[in-house]
Design an enzyme around this catalytic site. Structure first.
Site, PDB file in Angstrom:
ATOM      1  N   PRO A  11       0.820  -1.222   0.000  1.00 21.32           N
ATOM      2  CG  PRO A  11      -0.949  -1.607   1.487  1.00 21.32           C
ATOM      3  CD  PRO A  11       0.379  -2.170   1.043  1.00 21.32           C
ATOM      4  CB  CYS A  12       1.319   3.744  -2.475  1.00 22.75           C
ATOM      5  SG  CYS A  12      -0.262   4.224  -3.243  1.00 22.75           S
ATOM      6  CD  GLN A  13      -3.489   3.382   0.642  1.00 22.83           C
ATOM      7  OE1 GLN A  13      -2.439   2.764   0.856  1.00 22.83           O
ATOM      8  NE2 GLN A  13      -4.645   2.768   0.445  1.00 22.83           N
TER       9      GLN A  13
ATOM     10  CB  ILE B   2       5.292   6.394   1.110  1.00 19.90           C
ATOM     11  CG1 ILE B   2       4.797   5.449   0.008  1.00 19.90           C
ATOM     12  CG2 ILE B   2       5.621   5.627   2.378  1.00 19.90           C
ATOM     13  CD1 ILE B   2       5.839   4.415  -0.402  1.00 19.90           C
ATOM     14  CB  SER B   3       1.141   8.938  -2.058  1.00 21.41           C
ATOM     15  OG  SER B   3       0.846   9.809  -3.130  1.00 21.41           O
TER      16      SER B   3
END
Length: 303
Positions: A81-83, A85-86
Protein backbone atom coordinates in the site's frame (compact mmCIF):
# COMPACT_ATOMS: atom_id res chain seq x y z
CA UNK A 1 11.90 -19.42 -27.81
CA UNK A 2 13.27 -20.83 -24.58
CA UNK A 3 11.37 -20.15 -21.38
CA UNK A 4 11.95 -20.61 -17.72
CA UNK A 5 9.20 -22.67 -16.16
CA UNK A 6 8.38 -21.31 -12.71
CA UNK A 7 6.98 -23.88 -10.35
CA UNK A 8 5.55 -21.58 -7.69
CA UNK A 9 4.80 -17.89 -7.41
CA UNK A 10 3.83 -15.99 -4.28
CA UNK A 11 2.07 -12.64 -4.72
CA UNK A 12 1.63 -10.34 -1.73
CA UNK A 13 -0.99 -7.56 -1.88
CA UNK A 14 -2.16 -9.37 -5.01
CA UNK A 15 -5.07 -7.06 -5.82
CA UNK A 16 -6.80 -8.19 -9.02
CA UNK A 17 -3.77 -10.34 -9.90
CA UNK A 18 -2.31 -8.22 -12.68
CA UNK A 19 0.90 -10.17 -12.11
CA UNK A 20 -0.76 -13.19 -13.72
CA UNK A 21 -1.77 -11.08 -16.72
CA UNK A 22 1.83 -9.88 -17.00
CA UNK A 23 3.20 -13.42 -16.74
CA UNK A 24 0.98 -14.49 -19.63
CA UNK A 25 2.07 -11.51 -21.71
CA UNK A 26 5.72 -12.35 -20.99
CA UNK A 27 5.24 -15.99 -21.98
CA UNK A 28 6.09 -17.28 -18.51
CA UNK A 29 4.42 -20.53 -17.47
CA UNK A 30 3.95 -21.62 -13.87
CA UNK A 31 2.44 -24.43 -11.88
CA UNK A 32 1.08 -22.79 -8.74
CA UNK A 33 0.17 -19.20 -7.90
CA UNK A 34 -0.38 -18.26 -4.26
CA UNK A 35 -1.94 -14.89 -3.46
CA UNK A 36 -2.26 -12.84 -0.30
CA UNK A 37 -5.18 -10.42 -0.58
CA UNK A 38 -8.00 -9.33 1.75
CA UNK A 39 -10.19 -7.16 -0.50
CA UNK A 40 -13.26 -9.23 -1.43
CA UNK A 41 -13.89 -7.52 -4.77
CA UNK A 42 -10.25 -8.00 -5.79
CA UNK A 43 -10.43 -11.68 -4.90
CA UNK A 44 -13.66 -12.03 -6.88
CA UNK A 45 -12.03 -10.56 -10.00
CA UNK A 46 -8.99 -12.80 -9.62
CA UNK A 47 -11.07 -15.94 -9.17
CA UNK A 48 -13.13 -15.02 -12.23
CA UNK A 49 -10.03 -14.75 -14.43
CA UNK A 50 -7.69 -17.22 -12.72
CA UNK A 51 -9.80 -19.79 -10.85
CA UNK A 52 -6.75 -21.88 -9.91
CA UNK A 53 -5.30 -19.08 -7.76
CA UNK A 54 -4.77 -20.18 -4.17
CA UNK A 55 -5.55 -17.36 -1.74
CA UNK A 56 -3.73 -17.62 1.57
CA UNK A 57 -5.16 -14.67 3.49
CA UNK A 58 -3.79 -11.62 5.28
CA UNK A 59 -0.10 -10.89 4.68
CA UNK A 60 0.43 -10.08 8.37
CA UNK A 61 -0.64 -13.60 9.28
CA UNK A 62 1.70 -15.39 6.89
CA UNK A 63 4.29 -17.13 9.06
CA UNK A 64 7.01 -19.66 8.39
CA UNK A 65 4.65 -22.60 8.76
CA UNK A 66 2.41 -21.26 5.99
CA UNK A 67 5.30 -20.47 3.63
CA UNK A 68 6.93 -23.83 4.29
CA UNK A 69 3.78 -25.62 3.22
CA UNK A 70 3.77 -23.78 -0.11
CA UNK A 71 6.95 -25.45 -1.32
CA UNK A 72 9.88 -23.78 -3.04
CA UNK A 73 9.00 -20.24 -4.17
CA UNK A 74 10.57 -19.21 -7.49
CA UNK A 75 9.14 -15.70 -7.74
CA UNK A 76 7.87 -13.26 -5.10
CA UNK A 77 5.91 -10.22 -6.27
CA UNK A 78 3.92 -7.48 -4.59
CA UNK A 79 2.83 -3.87 -4.47
CA UNK A 80 2.54 -2.77 -0.86
CA UNK A 81 0.00 0.00 0.00
CA UNK A 82 1.21 3.45 -0.98
CA UNK A 83 -1.15 5.84 0.82
CA UNK A 84 1.25 6.72 3.61
CA UNK A 85 4.25 7.50 1.40
CA UNK A 86 2.58 9.15 -1.58
CA UNK A 87 3.91 12.67 -2.02
CA UNK A 88 0.45 13.76 -3.18
CA UNK A 89 -0.87 13.26 0.36
CA UNK A 90 -0.64 16.02 2.94
CA UNK A 91 0.35 15.05 6.49
CA UNK A 92 1.65 11.67 5.35
CA UNK A 93 3.29 9.41 7.92
CA UNK A 94 5.53 7.66 5.38
CA UNK A 95 6.55 4.19 6.61
CA UNK A 96 4.97 4.86 10.01
CA UNK A 97 1.56 4.81 8.33
CA UNK A 98 -0.23 1.55 9.29
CA UNK A 99 -0.88 0.84 5.60
CA UNK A 100 2.50 1.72 4.14
CA UNK A 101 4.47 -0.01 6.88
CA UNK A 102 3.17 -3.22 5.33
CA UNK A 103 6.22 -2.75 3.13
CA UNK A 104 8.13 -4.40 5.97
CA UNK A 105 5.87 -7.46 5.71
CA UNK A 106 7.05 -7.91 2.15
CA UNK A 107 10.67 -7.56 3.27
CA UNK A 108 10.09 -10.00 6.16
CA UNK A 109 8.68 -12.68 3.88
CA UNK A 110 11.24 -12.07 1.13
CA UNK A 111 14.12 -12.38 3.59
CA UNK A 112 12.70 -15.56 5.13
CA UNK A 113 12.36 -17.15 1.70
CA UNK A 114 15.97 -16.28 0.82
CA UNK A 115 17.27 -17.72 4.08
CA UNK A 116 15.07 -20.78 4.47
CA UNK A 117 13.30 -21.58 1.21
CA UNK A 118 15.12 -20.46 -1.95
CA UNK A 119 18.28 -18.32 -1.87
CA UNK A 120 17.85 -17.69 -5.61
CA UNK A 121 14.26 -16.46 -5.47
CA UNK A 122 13.45 -13.68 -7.92
CA UNK A 123 11.52 -10.76 -6.47
CA UNK A 124 9.66 -7.67 -7.61
CA UNK A 125 8.13 -4.92 -5.48
CA UNK A 126 6.20 -1.91 -6.82
CA UNK A 127 5.31 1.35 -5.09
CA UNK A 128 5.01 5.11 -5.60
CA UNK A 129 8.02 7.41 -5.32
CA UNK A 130 8.35 8.60 -1.71
CA UNK A 131 10.48 11.39 -0.26
CA UNK A 132 14.26 11.01 -0.35
CA UNK A 133 14.65 9.75 3.22
CA UNK A 134 11.94 7.11 2.83
CA UNK A 135 13.37 6.00 -0.51
CA UNK A 136 16.79 5.46 1.05
CA UNK A 137 15.22 3.32 3.77
CA UNK A 138 13.31 1.24 1.22
CA UNK A 139 16.38 0.80 -0.99
CA UNK A 140 18.38 -0.37 2.02
CA UNK A 141 15.81 -2.94 3.09
CA UNK A 142 15.30 -4.20 -0.46
CA UNK A 143 19.04 -4.48 -1.07
CA UNK A 144 18.79 -2.71 -4.42
CA UNK A 145 17.91 0.66 -5.88
CA UNK A 146 14.49 1.18 -7.39
CA UNK A 147 13.95 1.77 -11.10
CA UNK A 148 11.39 4.40 -12.08
CA UNK A 149 9.15 3.56 -15.03
CA UNK A 150 6.31 5.69 -16.38
CA UNK A 151 3.38 3.65 -17.70
CA UNK A 152 2.91 6.24 -20.45
CA UNK A 153 5.56 4.30 -22.38
CA UNK A 154 3.10 1.43 -22.89
CA UNK A 155 -0.25 2.97 -22.04
CA UNK A 156 -2.47 6.03 -22.47
CA UNK A 157 -1.95 7.11 -18.85
CA UNK A 158 0.87 8.91 -17.08
CA UNK A 159 1.78 6.72 -14.11
CA UNK A 160 5.26 6.93 -12.60
CA UNK A 161 6.09 4.04 -10.30
CA UNK A 162 9.18 2.57 -8.65
CA UNK A 163 10.17 -1.08 -9.03
CA UNK A 164 12.65 -2.96 -6.86
CA UNK A 165 13.76 -6.23 -8.43
CA UNK A 166 16.64 -8.64 -8.89
CA UNK A 167 15.34 -9.56 -12.35
CA UNK A 168 17.60 -8.16 -15.06
CA UNK A 169 15.34 -6.76 -17.79
CA UNK A 170 17.67 -4.42 -19.68
CA UNK A 171 16.36 -1.13 -21.04
CA UNK A 172 13.07 0.56 -20.24
CA UNK A 173 10.05 -0.38 -22.37
CA UNK A 174 9.92 1.17 -25.82
CA UNK A 175 7.63 4.21 -26.04
CA UNK A 176 4.55 3.10 -28.01
CA UNK A 177 3.11 6.62 -28.16
CA UNK A 178 -0.37 5.49 -27.12
CA UNK A 179 -3.01 8.19 -26.73
CA UNK A 180 -6.51 8.14 -25.27
CA UNK A 181 -8.00 8.03 -28.78
CA UNK A 182 -6.18 4.73 -29.33
CA UNK A 183 -7.98 2.97 -26.48
CA UNK A 184 -11.48 4.41 -26.94
CA UNK A 185 -14.29 1.90 -26.50
CA UNK A 186 -17.39 4.09 -26.59
CA UNK A 187 -17.30 7.84 -27.28
CA UNK A 188 -21.03 8.07 -26.50
CA UNK A 189 -20.62 6.79 -22.94
CA UNK A 190 -22.07 9.13 -20.30
CA UNK A 191 -21.70 12.30 -22.34
CA UNK A 192 -22.41 15.48 -20.39
CA UNK A 193 -22.72 19.22 -20.93
CA UNK A 194 -22.91 22.02 -18.37
CA UNK A 195 -23.19 25.73 -19.07
CA UNK A 196 -21.32 26.42 -15.84
CA UNK A 197 -18.31 24.60 -17.24
CA UNK A 198 -18.33 26.75 -20.35
CA UNK A 199 -18.37 29.92 -18.24
CA UNK A 200 -15.21 28.97 -16.34
CA UNK A 201 -13.21 26.54 -18.47
CA UNK A 202 -9.59 27.06 -19.48
CA UNK A 203 -7.29 24.94 -21.62
CA UNK A 204 -4.02 23.51 -20.27
CA UNK A 205 -1.39 21.28 -21.85
CA UNK A 206 -3.05 17.99 -20.83
CA UNK A 207 -6.68 18.81 -20.13
CA UNK A 208 -9.57 21.26 -20.00
CA UNK A 209 -10.30 22.48 -16.47
CA UNK A 210 -13.13 24.45 -14.91
CA UNK A 211 -14.17 26.00 -11.61
CA UNK A 212 -17.91 25.66 -11.06
CA UNK A 213 -17.61 26.10 -7.29
CA UNK A 214 -15.73 29.39 -7.52
CA UNK A 215 -12.88 28.12 -5.33
CA UNK A 216 -10.32 29.70 -7.58
CA UNK A 217 -8.90 26.35 -8.63
CA UNK A 218 -10.16 23.12 -10.14
CA UNK A 219 -9.91 19.78 -8.39
CA UNK A 220 -9.21 16.52 -10.21
CA UNK A 221 -12.95 16.07 -10.77
CA UNK A 222 -13.04 19.43 -12.57
CA UNK A 223 -11.07 18.50 -15.65
CA UNK A 224 -11.36 16.46 -18.84
CA UNK A 225 -8.46 15.03 -20.83
CA UNK A 226 -7.86 15.45 -24.56
CA UNK A 227 -8.46 12.48 -26.86
CA UNK A 228 -5.12 13.05 -28.57
CA UNK A 229 -3.33 13.23 -25.20
CA UNK A 230 -2.85 10.98 -22.20
CA UNK A 231 -4.79 10.40 -19.00
CA UNK A 232 -3.69 11.09 -15.44
CA UNK A 233 -2.70 8.20 -13.20
CA UNK A 234 -5.86 6.10 -12.83
CA UNK A 235 -6.97 6.76 -9.24
CA UNK A 236 -8.36 4.24 -6.80
CA UNK A 237 -11.12 6.48 -5.45
CA UNK A 238 -13.83 8.35 -7.39
CA UNK A 239 -12.28 7.04 -10.58
CA UNK A 240 -15.19 7.83 -12.89
CA UNK A 241 -15.38 11.52 -11.98
CA UNK A 242 -11.60 11.96 -12.13
CA UNK A 243 -11.02 10.48 -15.60
CA UNK A 244 -13.34 12.52 -17.81
CA UNK A 245 -12.59 12.99 -21.51
CA UNK A 246 -13.02 16.15 -23.59
CA UNK A 247 -14.90 15.55 -26.85
CA UNK A 248 -14.54 19.08 -28.19
CA UNK A 249 -16.83 22.10 -28.14
CA UNK A 250 -19.06 21.91 -25.07
CA UNK A 251 -19.17 18.11 -24.79
CA UNK A 252 -17.46 15.86 -22.27
CA UNK A 253 -17.86 12.27 -21.16
CA UNK A 254 -16.85 9.78 -18.52
CA UNK A 255 -14.35 7.03 -19.22
CA UNK A 256 -15.83 3.59 -19.81
CA UNK A 257 -14.63 0.77 -17.48
CA UNK A 258 -13.20 -1.06 -20.50
CA UNK A 259 -11.14 2.02 -21.38
CA UNK A 260 -9.75 2.10 -17.86
CA UNK A 261 -8.89 -1.59 -18.17
CA UNK A 262 -7.10 -0.85 -21.44
CA UNK A 263 -5.11 1.93 -19.77
CA UNK A 264 -3.77 -0.74 -17.41
CA UNK A 265 -3.18 -3.14 -20.37
CA UNK A 266 -5.85 -5.53 -19.07
CA UNK A 267 -8.14 -7.64 -21.28
CA UNK A 268 -11.52 -6.09 -22.04
CA UNK A 269 -14.08 -6.89 -19.31
CA UNK A 270 -11.39 -8.24 -17.00
CA UNK A 271 -13.30 -6.73 -14.06
CA UNK A 272 -16.82 -7.19 -15.45
CA UNK A 273 -17.87 -9.59 -12.70
CA UNK A 274 -18.07 -6.46 -10.50
CA UNK A 275 -21.30 -4.68 -11.41
CA UNK A 276 -20.48 -1.15 -10.24
CA UNK A 277 -18.57 0.72 -12.99
CA UNK A 278 -16.85 2.95 -10.44
CA UNK A 279 -15.71 -0.04 -8.35
CA UNK A 280 -14.41 -1.76 -11.48
CA UNK A 281 -12.35 1.27 -12.41
CA UNK A 282 -11.10 1.75 -8.85
CA UNK A 283 -9.83 -1.82 -8.75
CA UNK A 284 -7.90 -1.16 -11.95
CA UNK A 285 -6.45 2.02 -10.48
CA UNK A 286 -5.28 0.06 -7.46
CA UNK A 287 -3.41 -2.39 -9.68
CA UNK A 288 -0.38 -2.45 -11.95
CA UNK A 289 0.13 -1.55 -15.59
CA UNK A 290 0.45 -5.05 -17.01
CA UNK A 291 2.80 -4.32 -19.91
CA UNK A 292 5.32 -2.59 -17.63
CA UNK A 293 5.52 -5.64 -15.40
CA UNK A 294 5.52 -8.01 -18.40
CA UNK A 295 8.55 -6.15 -19.76
CA UNK A 296 10.42 -6.90 -16.53
CA UNK A 297 9.19 -10.50 -16.37
CA UNK A 298 10.72 -11.13 -19.79
CA UNK A 299 14.04 -11.01 -17.96
CA UNK A 300 13.06 -14.38 -16.47
CA UNK A 301 13.46 -16.02 -19.86
CA UNK A 302 16.54 -18.06 -20.60
CA UNK A 303 18.84 -16.21 -23.00
Amino acid sequence: MNRRYLMRILSLFDGISVAQVALEKAGITYNEYFASEINKDSITVTKDNYPNTVHIGDVTKIDKSIISNLGKIDLLVGGSPCQGISRSKNGRLNLDDPRSKLFFEYVRIRDWIIKNNNPDVKFLLENVKPNKETLEIMNEHMGCEATEIDSVLVSAQRRKRLYWTNIYFGDLPEDKGIKIKDIVYDNTYKVFQDERIENTKTFTKNYVKWDISGKGYGSQQDRAYYLDGTMCTIPKQQTESKTSIYLGGDKYRRSHPIEIERMQNLPDNYTSIIKSPNKRMGLCGDGWTADVVAHMFKGLKVK
